[in-house]
Scaffold this motif. Structure first.
Motif, PDB file in Angstrom:
ATOM      1  N   ARG A  21       2.068   5.294   1.642  1.00  0.00           N
ATOM      2  CA  ARG A  21       1.967   4.003   0.983  1.00  0.00           C
ATOM      3  C   ARG A  21       3.125   3.793   0.019  1.00  0.00           C
ATOM      4  O   ARG A  21       3.611   4.744  -0.614  1.00  0.00           O
ATOM      5  N   ALA A  23       3.011   2.317  -2.844  1.00  0.00           N
ATOM      6  CA  ALA A  23       2.580   2.627  -4.216  1.00  0.00           C
ATOM      7  C   ALA A  23       2.690   4.119  -4.511  1.00  0.00           C
ATOM      8  O   ALA A  23       3.083   4.520  -5.619  1.00  0.00           O
ATOM      9  N   ASP A  24       2.351   4.951  -3.533  1.00  0.00           N
ATOM     10  CA  ASP A  24       2.437   6.403  -3.738  1.00  0.00           C
ATOM     11  C   ASP A  24       3.896   6.846  -3.864  1.00  0.00           C
ATOM     12  O   ASP A  24       4.217   7.741  -4.649  1.00  0.00           O
ATOM     13  N   VAL A  26       6.414   4.979  -4.972  1.00  0.00           N
ATOM     14  CA  VAL A  26       6.924   4.513  -6.265  1.00  0.00           C
ATOM     15  C   VAL A  26       6.603   5.543  -7.345  1.00  0.00           C
ATOM     16  O   VAL A  26       7.457   5.918  -8.161  1.00  0.00           O
ATOM     17  N   GLU A  27       5.370   6.027  -7.335  1.00  0.00           N
ATOM     18  CA  GLU A  27       4.959   7.015  -8.342  1.00  0.00           C
ATOM     19  C   GLU A  27       5.678   8.346  -8.129  1.00  0.00           C
ATOM     20  O   GLU A  27       6.138   8.981  -9.082  1.00  0.00           O
ATOM     21  N   SER A  32      11.637   1.702  -8.306  1.00  0.00           N
ATOM     22  CA  SER A  32      10.913   0.442  -8.174  1.00  0.00           C
ATOM     23  C   SER A  32      10.362   0.266  -6.763  1.00  0.00           C
ATOM     24  O   SER A  32      10.817   0.899  -5.803  1.00  0.00           O
ATOM     25  N   GLU A  33       9.380  -0.618  -6.655  1.00  0.00           N
ATOM     26  CA  GLU A  33       8.815  -0.956  -5.350  1.00  0.00           C
ATOM     27  C   GLU A  33       9.888  -1.535  -4.429  1.00  0.00           C
ATOM     28  O   GLU A  33       9.920  -1.243  -3.226  1.00  0.00           O
ATOM     29  N   GLY A  54       2.202  -2.467   3.462  1.00  0.00           N
ATOM     30  CA  GLY A  54       1.951  -1.583   2.330  1.00  0.00           C
ATOM     31  C   GLY A  54       2.567  -0.206   2.429  1.00  0.00           C
ATOM     32  O   GLY A  54       2.330   0.640   1.569  1.00  0.00           O
ATOM     33  N   ASP A 261      -2.814  -5.323  -1.436  1.00  0.00           N
ATOM     34  CA  ASP A 261      -1.642  -4.804  -2.103  1.00  0.00           C
ATOM     35  C   ASP A 261      -1.983  -3.989  -3.357  1.00  0.00           C
ATOM     36  O   ASP A 261      -1.107  -3.378  -3.949  1.00  0.00           O
ATOM     37  N   GLN A 262      -3.218  -4.062  -3.789  1.00  0.00           N
ATOM     38  CA  GLN A 262      -3.591  -3.378  -5.023  1.00  0.00           C
ATOM     39  C   GLN A 262      -3.699  -1.871  -4.794  1.00  0.00           C
ATOM     40  O   GLN A 262      -3.977  -1.429  -3.722  1.00  0.00           O
TER      41      GLN A 262
END
Length: 262
Positions: A21, A23-24, A26-27, A32-33, A54, A261-262
């Motif tokens: 994902r 989001a994963d 990015v972390e 940045s995304e 995603g 997207d959350q």
């Protein structure tokens, strides 16, 4: 970290888990995304990964069968939204069949609140999710068969166990959905077992997230006209909706793009 180093991290995650994902990443990468999406875009352009809603996934090949763990990490929010919408179709006292798959496993979680339920499945994971020694009102029937990478029990033993059974609803997960190819899978034995599951059911409900549209596996086992209800999510390409609606009995779209997207 340089671009090629980030892309190696992304490739490693996709090879290990079948998908990853945004989001994963990015972390994990501390960028940045937009940077992550640009890296995924470059890898996709080179044919090394497939861009999905995603995140990124392994490049799909018609005979490639991802394992359950690899698929479980892809689009979990969409699968949960689909499962909630699918479970709303089941009244108390119903008999249902569930095929193997990560989305049908989410459906099984939602069905634990349905009383007096009878379940037939070729998925050991689904059977474990629904088995409750303290609940004597629920009956779970697990077929035999040979286990596939996606944790489905398939083959002649599975088909023999399903023969002669009759259920109100089948919740069917699929590898791919396509207007011309219909429902497909990379596993020939699973295709035969899926046909046997469909033969058991008064109504066939396919549960498939939007990334499955346009995917064609090695073998087709049914056309879209045999689907009474297709439950998918709101990330489905708007241009696909009228095509699907013309072919299936009913199209149910669960969730919203913002939620995904959350």
């Amino acid at each position: 970290m340089l671009a090629h180093q980030r892309q190696e991290v992304i490739l490693d995650a996709v090879r290990t888990h079948g998908g990853v994902r945004v989001a994963d990443l990015v972390e994990r990468l501390g960028v940045s995304e937009m940077t992550v999406r640009r890296d995924i875009g470059e890898l996709s352009r080179r044919g090394l990964v497939a861009r999905v809603h995603g995140g990124a996934a392994s490049v799909a090949r018609s005979s490639e069968e991802p394992g359950f763990a690899a698929k479980a990490g892809l689009r979990p929010d969409a699968k949960r939204a689909i499962a909630r919408a699918a479970a709303d179709l089941v009244p108390d006292g119903a008999s249902v069949a569930l095929s193997a798959g990560t989305t049908t496993a989410e459906v099984a979680r939602e069905l634990r609140d349905v009383s007096d339920l009878t379940v037939v499945t070729n998925s050991p994971r689904v059977a474990d999710l629904l088995h409750d020694p303290a609940d004597h009102s629920r009956t779970v029937v697990l077929s035999g068969g040979t286990r596939t990478p996606s944790d489905a029990l398939v083959g002649p033993v599975a088909r023999a166990g399903l023969r002669g059974l009759h259920v109100d609803l089948l919740f069917l997960g699929v590898h791919g959905l396509d207007a011309a190819a219909g429902l497909s899978t990379p596993n020939l034995s699973e295709a035969d077992t899926n046909r046997a599951l469909m033969d058991c059911a008064a109504r066939v409900v396919v549960v498939a997230d939007a990334s499955k549209w346009g995917v064609v596996g090695l073998t087709s086992f049914a056309d879209l006209g045999s689907v009474d209800v297709l439950v998918t999510d709101a990330a489905l390409d708007p241009s696909a909706r009228p095509v699907i609606s013309d072919l299936v009995g009913e199209l149910v779209v669960a969730g919203t793009p913002q939620e995904e997207d959350q």
